[in-house]
Design a protein around this motif. Structure first.
Motif, PDB file in Angstrom:
ATOM      1  N   LEU A 184      28.120  35.963  51.676  1.00  0.00           N
ATOM      2  CA  LEU A 184      29.202  36.077  50.700  1.00  0.00           C
ATOM      3  C   LEU A 184      30.543  36.195  51.401  1.00  0.00           C
ATOM      4  CD1 LEU A 184      27.685  38.771  48.275  1.00  0.00           C
ATOM      5  CD2 LEU A 184      27.527  36.284  48.072  1.00  0.00           C
ATOM      6  N   SER A 185      31.617  35.911  50.671  1.00  0.00           N
ATOM      7  CA  SER A 185      32.956  36.117  51.211  1.00  0.00           C
ATOM      8  C   SER A 185      33.262  37.614  51.253  1.00  0.00           C
ATOM      9  CB  SER A 185      33.995  35.397  50.342  1.00  0.00           C
ATOM     10  OG  SER A 185      34.058  35.994  49.058  1.00  0.00           O
ATOM     11  N   ALA A 186      34.245  37.986  52.073  1.00  0.00           N
ATOM     12  CA  ALA A 186      34.601  39.401  52.226  1.00  0.00           C
ATOM     13  C   ALA A 186      35.005  40.064  50.908  1.00  0.00           C
ATOM     14  CB  ALA A 186      35.713  39.548  53.276  1.00  0.00           C
ATOM     15  N   PRO A 187      35.854  39.424  50.070  1.00  0.00           N
ATOM     16  CA  PRO A 187      36.186  40.084  48.804  1.00  0.00           C
ATOM     17  C   PRO A 187      34.995  40.247  47.870  1.00  0.00           C
ATOM     18  CG  PRO A 187      37.170  37.883  48.925  1.00  0.00           C
ATOM     19  CD  PRO A 187      36.678  38.230  50.288  1.00  0.00           C
ATOM     20  N   GLU A 188      34.042  39.310  47.904  1.00  0.00           N
ATOM     21  CA  GLU A 188      32.842  39.453  47.077  1.00  0.00           C
ATOM     22  C   GLU A 188      32.034  40.670  47.514  1.00  0.00           C
ATOM     23  OE1 GLU A 188      30.771  35.648  45.481  1.00  0.00           O
ATOM     24  OE2 GLU A 188      31.504  35.155  47.476  1.00  0.00           O
ATOM     25  N   VAL A 189      31.838  40.817  48.833  1.00  0.00           N
ATOM     26  CA  VAL A 189      31.111  41.982  49.336  1.00  0.00           C
ATOM     27  C   VAL A 189      31.863  43.253  48.974  1.00  0.00           C
ATOM     28  CG1 VAL A 189      30.272  43.169  51.405  1.00  0.00           C
ATOM     29  CG2 VAL A 189      30.065  40.684  51.222  1.00  0.00           C
ATOM     30  N   GLY A 190      33.179  43.219  49.138  1.00  0.00           N
ATOM     31  CA  GLY A 190      33.986  44.397  48.839  1.00  0.00           C
ATOM     32  C   GLY A 190      33.851  44.853  47.406  1.00  0.00           C
ATOM     33  N   MET A 191      33.660  43.905  46.479  1.00  0.00           N
ATOM     34  CA  MET A 191      33.529  44.283  45.078  1.00  0.00           C
ATOM     35  C   MET A 191      32.308  45.159  44.837  1.00  0.00           C
ATOM     36  SD  MET A 191      34.819  41.125  42.708  1.00  0.00           S
ATOM     37  CE  MET A 191      33.676  39.935  43.391  1.00  0.00           C
ATOM     38  N   PHE A 192      31.242  44.949  45.617  1.00  0.00           N
ATOM     39  CA  PHE A 192      30.038  45.743  45.391  1.00  0.00           C
ATOM     40  C   PHE A 192      30.192  47.164  45.918  1.00  0.00           C
ATOM     41  CE2 PHE A 192      28.342  41.594  44.538  1.00  0.00           C
ATOM     42  CZ  PHE A 192      27.429  41.832  43.537  1.00  0.00           C
TER      43      PHE A 192
END
Length: 292
Positions: free
Chosen positions: A233-241
């Protein structure tokens, strides 16, 4: 564990969801342990390191080889960042209100999107930007009535924790290397720092079992899953979790300590969950292009 029947993106969504759920128990377990900051930090980190060594030895016995621990310079840099984020997060928890911590750390995906855009040339998908706007709005509702003033140091540590964690995720994304064990071994840094602080006076924890469970079970699961996520996943996607902690930590506190969440906490949490779920479904169905 291999998941051959899932696409890479769905693997990433599953791993980061599990990691986010595990991470949401961190603050409640810290509160249940009831100790001073350096005792909590040292025991939590030492338990993580010991659990990691046990896992590594077991993997060596069953597979006949050692797994990749630190993938070169990117692994060393990411490990330093993960270790620093653990220190700053615990400092934030002990020096400002919980609402302040979860609100400020919720900016992790925003920092991740900015760093990925600047350094990896990964422009966030419109759906990701829209989801992030909803999440910021939801977090704002959660803490609107709970933010307190006069905790400059704690707020600064929470902000630094979000930035450093986003940087670690971005490094993992840039390297595309296996980073699952990096944040676990990086617990050596806060362990050494915490032990250095408590050696003169000794441990001060009322219920050490909770923090040992946190460090030995919960943190390894959370860190491994969330550190592996950037491979898919992209960094912002991971960050959302990571925002699952913002949603669920108040619920666990409510269940464990009978502290009823405010109405705005429930409303904001519902918005966050809806934003994460809608974004995940959209991306999993292939409606958002993934960076190569």
């Amino acid at each position: 564990m291999p998941l051959p029947h899932l696409s890479d993106h769905r693997k990433g969504l599953l791993l980061t969801a599990i990691g986010g759920l595990a991470l949401s128990m961190d603050i409640p377990l810290v509160r249940l342990a009831d100790g001073d900051i350096w005792s909590i930090l040292s025991v939590r980190s030492v338990a993580t390191v010991v659990a990691t060594l046990v896992i590594l030895i077991a993997m060596r016995l069953f597979s006949g080889r050692w797994p990749l621990l630190v993938p070169g310079r990117p692994g060393l840099l990411a490990g330093l960042l993960y270790g620093l984020s653990s220190v700053t997060f615990v400092l934030a928890v002990f020096n400002t209100a919980t609402a302040n911590v979860v609100f400020i750390v919720a900016f992790n995906p925003m920092f991740g999107a900015l760093l990925s855009w600047l350094f990896l040339k990964e422009k966030p998908q419109p759906v990701t930007l829209i989801a992030m706007l909803f999440m910021v709005f939801g977090v704002g509702l959660i803490v609107r009535e709970g933010l307190s003033s006069g905790h400059v140091f704690g707020d600064a540590m929470a902000l630094l924790s979000a930035l450093v964690l986003a940087a670690a995720i971005t490094v993992g994304r840039a390297s595309r290397r296996e980073m699952g064990f990096v944040p676990l071994l990086a617990a050596i840094l806060p362990a050494v720092l915490g032990l250095a602080q408590i050696l003169p006076s000794g441990l001060s924890i009322a219920h050490p079992g909770w923090i040992v469970f946190n460090g030995a079970i919960i943190m390894p699961v959370a860190f491994w899953c969330l550190a592996t996520g950037p491979r898919y996943l992209s960094a912002p996607e991971v960050g959302m979790f990571y925002l699952l902690e913002t949603v669920l930590a108040p619920i666990w506190v409510w269940l464990i300590f009978a502290e009823t969440p405010a109405t705005m906490t429930l409303v904001g949490g519902a918005i966050l969950v809806a934003a994460i779920a809608a974004h995940s479904v959209w991306m999993a169905n292939g409606k958002g292009a993934q960076p190569a």
